[in-house]
Design a protein around this motif. Structure first.
Motif, PDB file in Angstrom:
ATOM      1  N   GLN A   3      48.404  55.576  60.777  1.00 27.05           N
ATOM      2  CA  GLN A   3      49.468  54.834  61.455  1.00 27.05           C
ATOM      3  C   GLN A   3      50.185  55.722  62.465  1.00 27.05           C
ATOM      4  OE1 GLN A   3      50.407  51.552  61.225  1.00 27.05           O
ATOM      5  NE2 GLN A   3      52.497  51.403  60.562  1.00 27.05           N
ATOM      6  N   SER A   4      50.294  55.260  63.686  1.00 27.47           N
ATOM      7  CA  SER A   4      51.038  55.946  64.737  1.00 27.47           C
ATOM      8  C   SER A   4      52.047  54.973  65.331  1.00 27.47           C
ATOM      9  CB  SER A   4      50.090  56.433  65.837  1.00 27.47           C
ATOM     10  OG  SER A   4      49.223  57.423  65.343  1.00 27.47           O
ATOM     11  N   ASN A  69      56.459  57.739  58.118  1.00 32.33           N
ATOM     12  CA  ASN A  69      55.547  56.838  58.819  1.00 32.33           C
ATOM     13  C   ASN A  69      55.175  55.691  57.895  1.00 32.33           C
ATOM     14  OD1 ASN A  69      54.118  55.859  60.950  1.00 32.33           O
ATOM     15  ND2 ASN A  69      52.410  57.264  60.743  1.00 32.33           N
ATOM     16  N   ALA A  93      53.305  49.794  66.499  1.00 30.03           N
ATOM     17  CA  ALA A  93      52.663  50.668  65.516  1.00 30.03           C
ATOM     18  C   ALA A  93      51.226  50.241  65.305  1.00 30.03           C
ATOM     19  CB  ALA A  93      53.421  50.636  64.193  1.00 30.03           C
ATOM     20  N   ASP A  95      46.883  51.885  64.438  1.00 30.68           N
ATOM     21  CA  ASP A  95      45.891  52.949  64.373  1.00 30.68           C
ATOM     22  C   ASP A  95      45.360  53.204  65.782  1.00 30.68           C
ATOM     23  OD1 ASP A  95      43.784  54.664  63.903  1.00 30.68           O
ATOM     24  OD2 ASP A  95      42.801  53.368  62.420  1.00 30.68           O
ATOM     25  N   VAL A  96      45.689  54.359  66.365  1.00 31.08           N
ATOM     26  CA  VAL A  96      45.240  54.665  67.727  1.00 31.08           C
ATOM     27  C   VAL A  96      43.726  54.845  67.809  1.00 31.08           C
ATOM     28  CG1 VAL A  96      47.425  55.657  68.515  1.00 31.08           C
ATOM     29  CG2 VAL A  96      45.708  57.133  67.497  1.00 31.08           C
ATOM     30  N   GLN A 119      53.017  62.961  73.935  1.00 29.23           N
ATOM     31  CA  GLN A 119      53.737  63.235  72.693  1.00 29.23           C
ATOM     32  C   GLN A 119      54.731  64.360  72.935  1.00 29.23           C
ATOM     33  OE1 GLN A 119      50.026  63.765  70.210  1.00 29.23           O
ATOM     34  NE2 GLN A 119      51.220  62.469  68.837  1.00 29.23           N
ATOM     35  N   ARG A 127      58.059  64.586  64.491  1.00 30.27           N
ATOM     36  CA  ARG A 127      56.898  64.131  63.745  1.00 30.27           C
ATOM     37  C   ARG A 127      55.709  63.926  64.674  1.00 30.27           C
ATOM     38  NH1 ARG A 127      54.058  60.248  62.505  1.00 30.27           N
ATOM     39  NH2 ARG A 127      53.470  59.686  60.424  1.00 30.27           N
ATOM     40  N   SER A 128      54.517  64.268  64.219  1.00 29.17           N
ATOM     41  CA  SER A 128      53.312  64.003  65.007  1.00 29.17           C
ATOM     42  C   SER A 128      52.945  62.526  64.855  1.00 29.17           C
ATOM     43  CB  SER A 128      52.162  64.898  64.549  1.00 29.17           C
ATOM     44  OG  SER A 128      51.847  64.614  63.206  1.00 29.17           O
ATOM     45  N   GLY A 129      52.083  62.046  65.742  1.00 27.32           N
ATOM     46  CA  GLY A 129      51.646  60.654  65.668  1.00 27.32           C
ATOM     47  C   GLY A 129      52.587  59.677  66.350  1.00 27.32           C
ATOM     48  N   VAL A 130      53.557  60.196  67.090  1.00 26.43           N
ATOM     49  CA  VAL A 130      54.473  59.339  67.850  1.00 26.43           C
ATOM     50  C   VAL A 130      54.185  59.581  69.328  1.00 26.43           C
ATOM     51  CG1 VAL A 130      56.872  58.747  68.348  1.00 26.43           C
ATOM     52  CG2 VAL A 130      56.216  59.448  66.031  1.00 26.43           C
ATOM     53  N   TYR A 131      53.922  58.509  70.042  1.00 22.83           N
ATOM     54  CA  TYR A 131      53.580  58.577  71.460  1.00 22.83           C
ATOM     55  C   TYR A 131      54.694  57.942  72.281  1.00 22.83           C
ATOM     56  CZ  TYR A 131      48.954  59.640  69.671  1.00 22.83           C
ATOM     57  OH  TYR A 131      47.919  60.218  69.008  1.00 22.83           O
TER      58      TYR A 131
END
Length: 136
Positions: A3-4, A69, A93, A95-96, A119, A127-131
């Motif tokens: 999840q991103s 997340n 939100a 899955d990239v 990012q 946090r990673s996974g946030v664009y």
């Protein structure tokens, strides 16, 4: 599913609803924020930068390392509370890595309109996974 979250910075109005939704959903203490909203402009909360008449200001939700997340709740269809409650639909939100996911489709749409997507740097503690998508 990895999840991103995607934030369209041009849609964010700095209302803090994402942060408050997280706090209420997880019953966080008053001084505990997993998401906070940074004002980009004059160096303080809701202070514009520049000189009149050329003032500028924007907002950016910052997801801290405390952000789990989450996949929301059954009541939100598995969407994180911050995304589900965003009043301007600036947050998406998914899955990239899945080209059919809502986040992948939105990234593709924004790129086709000239948005840059990136990012925050790892050294800032977010946090990673946030664009973040932004059109200058």
């Amino acid at each position: 599913m990895a999840q991103s979250i995607l934030c369209n910075v041009n849609r964010c109005v700095g209302c803090w609803t994402c942060s408050m939704a997280c706090k209420v959903a997880w019953n966080l203490p008053t001084d505990d924020y997993r998401v906070y909203v940074e004002t980009i402009g004059g160096g303080g909360v809701d202070l514009p930068g520049g000189q009149w008449p050329d003032l500028h200001m924007k907002w950016e939700p910052i997801y801290t390392q405390k952000c789990t997340n989450c996949h929301g709740a059954q009541s939100t269809g598995g969407v994180p509370f911050c995304v589900y409650n965003c009043t301007t639909e600036a947050l998406v939100a998914g899955d990239v890595d899945d080209p059919d996911s809502s986040i992948s489709r939105e990234m593709k749409r924004l790129r086709s309109m000239g948005y840059t997507i990136g990012q925050r740097p790892a050294w800032d503690g977010s946090r990673s996974g946030v664009y973040y998508a932004e059109k200058q």
